[in-house]
Enzyme design. Sequence first.
Site, mmCIF file in Angstrom:
data_model
loop_
_atom_site.group_PDB
_atom_site.id
_atom_site.type_symbol
_atom_site.label_atom_id
_atom_site.label_comp_id
_atom_site.label_asym_id
_atom_site.label_seq_id
_atom_site.Cartn_x
_atom_site.Cartn_y
_atom_site.Cartn_z
ATOM 1 N N ASN A 87 26.569 34.005 33.480
ATOM 2 C CA ASN A 87 27.999 34.283 33.585
ATOM 3 C C ASN A 87 28.710 33.044 34.090
ATOM 4 O O ASN A 87 28.263 32.415 35.050
ATOM 5 C CB ASN A 87 28.238 35.434 34.576
ATOM 6 C CG ASN A 87 27.647 36.734 34.085
ATOM 7 O OD1 ASN A 87 27.678 37.024 32.895
ATOM 8 N ND2 ASN A 87 27.073 37.516 34.994
ATOM 9 N N HIS A 100 23.115 30.371 38.007
ATOM 10 C CA HIS A 100 21.937 31.244 38.017
ATOM 11 C C HIS A 100 21.778 31.893 36.652
ATOM 12 O O HIS A 100 22.749 32.303 36.019
ATOM 13 C CB HIS A 100 21.996 32.291 39.129
ATOM 14 C CG HIS A 100 23.274 33.070 39.242
ATOM 15 N ND1 HIS A 100 24.451 32.523 39.702
ATOM 16 C CD2 HIS A 100 23.559 34.365 38.964
ATOM 17 C CE1 HIS A 100 25.403 33.452 39.708
ATOM 18 N NE2 HIS A 100 24.885 34.583 39.252
ATOM 19 N N HIS A 102 20.145 35.033 34.774
ATOM 20 C CA HIS A 102 19.594 36.377 34.979
ATOM 21 C C HIS A 102 18.494 36.621 33.958
ATOM 22 O O HIS A 102 18.719 36.458 32.747
ATOM 23 C CB HIS A 102 20.668 37.451 34.774
ATOM 24 C CG HIS A 102 21.740 37.474 35.807
ATOM 25 N ND1 HIS A 102 21.660 38.214 36.963
ATOM 26 C CD2 HIS A 102 22.936 36.827 35.871
ATOM 27 C CE1 HIS A 102 22.766 38.038 37.686
ATOM 28 N NE2 HIS A 102 23.549 37.198 37.036
#
Lengths: 114, 114
Positions: A87, A100, A102
């Site tokens: 995101n 990050h 996921h």
Amino acid sequence: MPDCLFCKIAAKEIPAKIAFEDPHVLAFHDLHPMAPVHLQIIPKQHIARVSDLKTENAEIVARLVVVANQLAAERGIAEPGYRLVINCNPAAGQSVYHLHLHLLGGRSFSWPPG
Amino acid sequence: MPDCLFCKIAAKEIPAKIAFEDPHVLAFHDLHPMAPVHLQIIPKQHIARVSDLKTENAEIVARLVVVANQLAAERGIAEPGYRLVINCNPAAGQSVYHLHLHLLGGRSFSWPPG
């Protein structure tokens, strides 16, 4: 970055359930898992957003993906399948401004992805 | 790969609305868009799954992300935000077995991502 939650996790100043670590990458369990396997894979280096990656430093995201693939294989979710999500910025729901990836698996995923 | 839809798109044997092209990467509009901006970003080289990427060839996914970032900036979705998704294998909903990165933007995205 002193106020970055994920930098603090990487520095072991804040505990997390760590799934993988090497000199460049850390993987830990998401605190609010959205699937039976839901890991966050981060570079130890502070990069705020995926949009900060350019050709010169894009090997960082390649490393995250290689670790995700390895963790998916180890945890038995590779063959059924897994979803990788990054995101960027508020409309996508980026909650921590430290890049990050996921890794979600262990169930089926619907479409669209949110 | 003779029977691969995305190899045929890369070879211009099947038409697609192309958004970007360089010697290694092609980006085109998803036929069933799930957001105002929904592009597929693929390597021209046939790689079936993201799980086929290892350290030696992971620069392929780095290239896809750099192109996604560039397209997001050009299309004005970078600042509000965008979501990058890679599906691996059936449980994740991978529909074409040629590695593709989904770039979705132009709206807000919910959580979980599918």
